[in-house]
Design an enzyme around this catalytic site. Structure first.
Site, mmCIF file in Angstrom:
data_model
loop_
_atom_site.group_PDB
_atom_site.id
_atom_site.type_symbol
_atom_site.label_atom_id
_atom_site.label_comp_id
_atom_site.label_asym_id
_atom_site.label_seq_id
_atom_site.Cartn_x
_atom_site.Cartn_y
_atom_site.Cartn_z
ATOM 1 N N GLU A 1 -50.222 1.583 -44.161
ATOM 2 C CA GLU A 1 -51.655 1.556 -43.895
ATOM 3 C C GLU A 1 -52.450 1.317 -45.167
ATOM 4 O O GLU A 1 -52.225 1.977 -46.189
ATOM 5 C CB GLU A 1 -52.062 2.908 -43.281
ATOM 6 C CG GLU A 1 -53.438 2.927 -42.688
ATOM 7 C CD GLU A 1 -53.590 2.045 -41.457
ATOM 8 O OE1 GLU A 1 -52.761 2.143 -40.545
ATOM 9 O OE2 GLU A 1 -54.552 1.258 -41.428
ATOM 10 N N ASP A 2 -53.367 0.404 -45.091
ATOM 11 C CA ASP A 2 -54.339 0.154 -46.157
ATOM 12 C C ASP A 2 -53.702 -0.134 -47.518
ATOM 13 O O ASP A 2 -54.119 0.400 -48.557
ATOM 14 C CB ASP A 2 -55.369 1.296 -46.222
ATOM 15 C CG ASP A 2 -56.320 1.238 -45.018
ATOM 16 O OD1 ASP A 2 -56.065 0.423 -44.103
ATOM 17 O OD2 ASP A 2 -57.299 1.991 -44.986
ATOM 18 N N LYS B 1 -55.144 8.913 -39.183
ATOM 19 C CA LYS B 1 -54.331 8.090 -38.267
ATOM 20 C C LYS B 1 -53.371 8.992 -37.481
ATOM 21 O O LYS B 1 -53.175 8.820 -36.282
ATOM 22 C CB LYS B 1 -53.519 7.054 -39.055
ATOM 23 C CG LYS B 1 -54.371 6.035 -39.805
ATOM 24 C CD LYS B 1 -54.626 4.779 -39.007
ATOM 25 C CE LYS B 1 -55.668 3.899 -39.680
ATOM 26 N NZ LYS B 1 -56.102 2.761 -38.908
ATOM 27 N N ARG C 1 -56.408 -0.361 -50.693
ATOM 28 C CA ARG C 1 -57.499 -1.030 -49.961
ATOM 29 C C ARG C 1 -57.879 -0.117 -48.808
ATOM 30 O O ARG C 1 -57.417 -0.279 -47.701
ATOM 31 C CB ARG C 1 -57.010 -2.413 -49.479
ATOM 32 C CG ARG C 1 -58.060 -3.330 -48.937
ATOM 33 C CD ARG C 1 -58.596 -2.919 -47.561
ATOM 34 N NE ARG C 1 -57.835 -3.353 -46.425
ATOM 35 C CZ ARG C 1 -57.724 -2.633 -45.290
ATOM 36 N NH1 ARG C 1 -58.288 -1.437 -45.147
ATOM 37 N NH2 ARG C 1 -57.015 -3.096 -44.292
ATOM 38 N N ASP D 1 -49.912 -1.544 -39.934
ATOM 39 C CA ASP D 1 -50.967 -1.419 -38.938
ATOM 40 C C ASP D 1 -52.101 -2.418 -39.174
ATOM 41 O O ASP D 1 -52.661 -2.961 -38.219
ATOM 42 C CB ASP D 1 -51.502 0.018 -39.009
ATOM 43 C CG ASP D 1 -52.588 0.280 -38.003
ATOM 44 O OD1 ASP D 1 -52.450 -0.178 -36.863
ATOM 45 O OD2 ASP D 1 -53.579 0.948 -38.359
ATOM 46 N N ASP D 2 -52.441 -2.671 -40.434
ATOM 47 C CA ASP D 2 -53.570 -3.575 -40.711
ATOM 48 C C ASP D 2 -53.237 -5.008 -40.327
ATOM 49 O O ASP D 2 -54.108 -5.760 -39.892
ATOM 50 C CB ASP D 2 -53.962 -3.495 -42.192
ATOM 51 C CG ASP D 2 -54.414 -2.094 -42.528
ATOM 52 O OD1 ASP D 2 -55.469 -1.693 -42.036
ATOM 53 O OD2 ASP D 2 -53.667 -1.394 -43.232
ATOM 54 N N TYR E 1 -61.754 10.347 -38.065
ATOM 55 C CA TYR E 1 -61.242 8.984 -38.261
ATOM 56 C C TYR E 1 -62.431 8.139 -38.730
ATOM 57 O O TYR E 1 -63.420 8.656 -39.243
ATOM 58 C CB TYR E 1 -60.639 8.543 -36.899
ATOM 59 C CG TYR E 1 -59.922 7.223 -36.898
ATOM 60 C CD1 TYR E 1 -58.625 7.108 -37.413
ATOM 61 C CD2 TYR E 1 -60.528 6.085 -36.376
ATOM 62 C CE1 TYR E 1 -57.974 5.879 -37.409
ATOM 63 C CE2 TYR E 1 -59.873 4.866 -36.364
ATOM 64 C CZ TYR E 1 -58.595 4.766 -36.885
ATOM 65 O OH TYR E 1 -57.952 3.558 -36.886
ATOM 66 N N ASN F 1 -64.624 -2.216 -41.467
ATOM 67 C CA ASN F 1 -64.951 -0.788 -41.535
ATOM 68 C C ASN F 1 -65.248 -0.375 -42.975
ATOM 69 O O ASN F 1 -64.782 -1.030 -43.896
ATOM 70 C CB ASN F 1 -63.750 0.038 -41.049
ATOM 71 C CG ASN F 1 -63.418 -0.241 -39.611
ATOM 72 O OD1 ASN F 1 -64.284 -0.251 -38.759
ATOM 73 N ND2 ASN F 1 -62.143 -0.491 -39.333
HETATM 74 N N1 NAD Z 1 -61.156 -2.970 -36.870
HETATM 75 C C1 NAD Z 1 -59.924 -2.794 -37.292
HETATM 76 O O1 NAD Z 1 -59.060 -2.305 -36.563
HETATM 77 C C2 NAD Z 1 -59.546 -3.209 -38.681
HETATM 78 C C3 NAD Z 1 -58.194 -3.301 -39.015
HETATM 79 C C4 NAD Z 1 -57.830 -3.704 -40.288
HETATM 80 C C5 NAD Z 1 -58.811 -3.990 -41.218
HETATM 81 N N2 NAD Z 1 -60.105 -3.837 -40.875
HETATM 82 C C6 NAD Z 1 -61.161 -4.117 -41.851
HETATM 83 O O2 NAD Z 1 -61.097 -5.451 -42.260
HETATM 84 C C7 NAD Z 1 -61.554 -5.557 -43.584
HETATM 85 C C8 NAD Z 1 -60.591 -6.425 -44.373
HETATM 86 O O3 NAD Z 1 -59.306 -5.862 -44.412
HETATM 87 P P1 NAD Z 1 -58.108 -6.685 -45.109
HETATM 88 O O4 NAD Z 1 -56.949 -5.776 -45.174
HETATM 89 O O5 NAD Z 1 -57.919 -7.975 -44.447
HETATM 90 O O6 NAD Z 1 -58.726 -6.867 -46.571
HETATM 91 P P2 NAD Z 1 -58.348 -7.930 -47.650
HETATM 92 O O7 NAD Z 1 -58.936 -7.455 -48.919
HETATM 93 O O8 NAD Z 1 -56.882 -8.215 -47.588
HETATM 94 O O9 NAD Z 1 -59.121 -9.274 -47.195
HETATM 95 C C9 NAD Z 1 -60.498 -9.470 -47.257
HETATM 96 C C10 NAD Z 1 -60.756 -10.959 -47.062
HETATM 97 O O10 NAD Z 1 -62.137 -11.158 -46.898
HETATM 98 C C11 NAD Z 1 -62.536 -12.263 -47.700
HETATM 99 N N3 NAD Z 1 -63.941 -12.169 -48.050
HETATM 100 C C12 NAD Z 1 -64.529 -11.410 -49.008
HETATM 101 N N4 NAD Z 1 -65.850 -11.664 -49.052
HETATM 102 C C13 NAD Z 1 -66.107 -12.609 -48.109
HETATM 103 C C14 NAD Z 1 -67.279 -13.290 -47.683
HETATM 104 N N5 NAD Z 1 -68.459 -13.038 -48.242
HETATM 105 N N6 NAD Z 1 -67.160 -14.186 -46.693
HETATM 106 C C15 NAD Z 1 -65.980 -14.459 -46.126
HETATM 107 N N7 NAD Z 1 -64.830 -13.839 -46.474
HETATM 108 C C16 NAD Z 1 -64.887 -12.918 -47.460
HETATM 109 C C17 NAD Z 1 -61.628 -12.192 -48.917
HETATM 110 O O11 NAD Z 1 -61.580 -13.432 -49.598
HETATM 111 C C18 NAD Z 1 -60.307 -11.826 -48.241
HETATM 112 O O12 NAD Z 1 -59.706 -12.987 -47.748
HETATM 113 C C19 NAD Z 1 -61.730 -4.137 -44.099
HETATM 114 O O13 NAD Z 1 -63.103 -3.805 -44.058
HETATM 115 C C20 NAD Z 1 -61.002 -3.290 -43.098
HETATM 116 O O14 NAD Z 1 -61.614 -2.033 -42.928
HETATM 117 C C21 NAD Z 1 -60.495 -3.477 -39.633
HETATM 118 O O1 LMR Z 2 -58.778 2.603 -40.272
HETATM 119 C C1 LMR Z 2 -59.445 1.950 -39.455
HETATM 120 O O2 LMR Z 2 -60.458 2.406 -38.914
HETATM 121 C C2 LMR Z 2 -59.020 0.579 -39.015
HETATM 122 C C3 LMR Z 2 -58.240 -0.190 -40.003
HETATM 123 O O3 LMR Z 2 -56.949 0.285 -40.172
HETATM 124 C C4 LMR Z 2 -58.926 -0.419 -41.305
HETATM 125 O O4 LMR Z 2 -58.224 -0.478 -42.310
HETATM 126 O O5 LMR Z 2 -60.153 -0.603 -41.307
HETATM 127 MG MG MG Z 3 -56.209 0.257 -42.077
#
Ligand code: NAD
Ligand code: LMR
Ligand code: MG
Length: 525
Positions: A273-274, A202, A184, A296-297, A131, A447
């Site tokens: 997802e993603d 997942k 994404r 999930d996101d 993962y 991530n």
């Molecule tokens: N920990 C978790 O469980 C988890 C879950 C989902 C997503 N994520 C992570 O979150 C991140 C974003 O996912 P998402 O689906 O929202 O992506 P997304 O592309 O939909 O959104 C990204 C956002 O970040 C903003 N951004 C870009 N550069 C920036 C900066 N310098 N300063 C401030 N904001 C900025 C963009 O304008 C956009 O609003 C990914 O890295 C993903 O891996 C983590």
């Molecule tokens: O896949 C992960 O580790 C968490 C989340 O779904 C992500 O998109 O970053």
């Molecule tokens: Mg995800």
């Protein structure tokens, strides 16, 4: 807090699988014979087939004579894994992680029973390999790493054929499906067909942490093209070499796939997802009342983040009702960041009751252009409810930088879902020392590891020892050098989605409600 959940989820899964054999398929009728069984990872036991089974299944002569017990096979695998660890000492992390992934993947392809046993027993060590974060590296290199297919692949070229294609999947029953269009992948952007690694990882977590039967899971890649020029030019790329479908053309392909899935398996649960933000929200709205599905996101992440936000209130020694007073800065206004804010806003109204107070005044939302206010031109409708009005933010302008916002607001929580490594830089982290909280929270949730808004070590070094730190990808605890340890929590939706899937399945629910996710968040907290 999340770590303990993982431990107990894995432990209870293990107990369950020992008692009821739900996680590991027990004896079942096999319609195959001979070499076909040895080549089928669902049924293969390698050298573990006893002589009676070798006779009954036409295996006599196809295996070396000595029967090796399951326990012995397990020990042998772990020995090879440990010697790989020893032999790769000192090599770059990416080389070591990919080598570990390969050895696990080979076992997955050969003998699922043994694979899931070792995964469940060693979940803490193996989760970062199968993962996040290693799965990100695997997706980036997928076309080169590809040896055997896993799951199903539907592409834009299959339009009109999906209803018949879905019957090509060999299992009669499917409970859990994870689907991506690869647009994404983590914070790594558009990886096209190579994103299939994410649904696979997942679903491994569904088996390991929720005890879902591995023969009833299905990873799906929906390849509608890619806008990643590097992949389009890569001669090894395994996906469609065309730009992504857009608009109605895109939606009609997803519609067709969803119809096909639910025609064959009306009781399945589908996790999106993603998907890039625009399709993540659109498909959630389009399908959630028609099919049993969730994103999930948007929703899983929100549940896990809310668990952390509520846990932080408790860590400050405050009652949960104090949640309404927490100032929360969210960096990243994408599917994940907005999902978190929507759920946090629902939690606030529940905690506060109908007091008529302005619901979102405690939240601050930033994207790549800085603080989002009502003055923002072409504001995204999903972000609009969290945009600050002129009266709410004295001294802060539209597009204010993160540093300006942190200095002015002195937030209780700084939460990153931006996908941008290092945006919580030294200055920003130092500014968190002035937080109005006795225990400020810093959640670097993006991530994989390289994309985390800050490292755990930097957070403790610059923001102080008193913080609550969590990250999306795992970091080791930090030695603070004074006999104290900076404890690292992991805030990843993997601590939530297996429970949502299992709960939905056991309840026979047709709809995954916001209330179910809220309940999961509160229970975890
Ligand atoms: N920990 C978790 O469980 C988890 C879950 C989902 C997503 N994520 C992570 O979150 C991140 C974003 O996912 P998402 O689906 O929202 O992506 P997304 O592309 O939909 O959104 C990204 C956002 O970040 C903003 N951004 C870009 N550069 C920036 C900066 N310098 N300063 C401030 N904001 C900025 C963009 O304008 C956009 O609003 C990914 O890295 C993903 O891996 C983590
Ligand atoms: O896949 C992960 O580790 C968490 C989340 O779904 C992500 O998109 O970053
Ligand atoms: Mg995800």
């Amino acid at each position: 807090m999340w770590r303990n959940i993982a431990r107990s989820a894995a432990a209870s899964c293990l107990r369950r699988s020992r008692r009821f054999s739900t996680a590991i398929p027990g004896p079942c009728i096999v319609h195959k014979r001979g070499a076909d069984i040895l080549h089928d990872p669902w049924f293969n036991k390698d050298t573990g087939f006893p002589l009676t089974e070798r006779d009954r299944l036409g295996l006599r002569g196809l295996l070396p004579p000595r029967v090796i017990s399951f326990e012995h096979q397990y020990a042998r695998f772990m020995e090879s894994y440990r010697s790989l660890e020893k032999n790769t000492l000192g090599q770059p992390d990416s080389v070591v992680s990919l080598a570990k992934w390969r050895i696990l993947n080979r076992l997955h392809d050969r003998n699922e029973t043994l694979y899931y046993r070792v995964l469940i027993d060693n979940i803490k060590d193996f989760a970062p390999i199968i993962y996040t974060p290693t799965v990100g590296l695997v997706c980036q290199n997928y076309s080169g790493l590809f040896r055997r297919p896993r799951g199903m692949y539907f592409s834009a070229k299959d339009k009109g054929e999906m209803m018949s294609m879905i019957y090509n999947w060999p299992a009669h029953q499917v409970d859990m499906i994870v689907i991506t269009d690869g647009s994404r992948i983590l914070g790594l952007g558009d990886l096209g067909v190579q994103g299939i690694g994410i649904p696979i990882g997942k679903l491994d977590m569904y088996v390991a942490a929720a005890g879902i039967n591995p023969q009833r899971i299905l990873p799906i890649m929906l390849d509608v093209g890619t806008n990643n020029q590097r992949l389009l030019e890569d001669r090894l790329y395994l996906g469609l070499r065309q730009p992504r479908l857009e608009g109605e053309e895109y939606l009609s392909v997803v519609d067709e796939l969803m119809e096909a899935i639910f025609t064959r398996w009306p009781k399945a649960i589908v996790q999106f997802e993603d998907f890039q933000m625009k399709w993540a929200f659109e498909t959630l709205q389009r399908y959630r009342k028609k099919f049993c599905m969730f994103n999930d996101d948007i929703q899983g992440t929100a549940g896990v983040a809310l668990a952390g936000l509520l846990g932080t209130v408790r860590a400050q020694g405050r009652p949960l009702t104090d949640f309404v007073n927490q100032k929360i800065v969210v960096v990243g206004a994408g599917s994940a960041g907005i999902g978190v804010l929507n759920m946090a806003a629902q939690a606030v109204s529940r905690v506060a009751g109908n007091t008529g107070a302005s619901p979102n005044h405690q939240f601050y939302l930033l994207d790549k252009d800085g603080l989002i206010t009502k003055e923002r031109k072409n504001i995204d409708p999903a972000a609009a409810p969290f945009a600050k009005g002129p009266g709410e933010i004295e001294g802060l302008r539209e597009g204010a930088s993160l540093l300006e916002v942190v200095k002015k607001v002195k937030p209780h929580v700084l939460l990153g879902l931006s996908g941008v490594g290092g945006v919580f830089n030294e200055e920003v982290l130092k500014a968190m020392r002035e937080s109005d909280s006795t225990k400020p929270a810093i959640f670097a949730m993006s991530n994989p590891t390289m994309n985390a808004e800050c490292t755990a070590a930097d957070a403790f070094k610059h923001a102080g020892e008193n913080i609550v730190f969590a990250s999306g990808s795992p970091f080791a605890n930090v030695d603070l050098g004074n006999g104290k340890v900076g404890h690292v929590n992991q805030a990843n939706n993997m601590y939530l989605f297996p429970g949502i899937g299992l709960g939905t399945l056991l309840a026979g629910a047709h709809f995954i409600s916001d209330g179910m996710l809220q309940a999961a968040a509160e229970w975890y907290e």
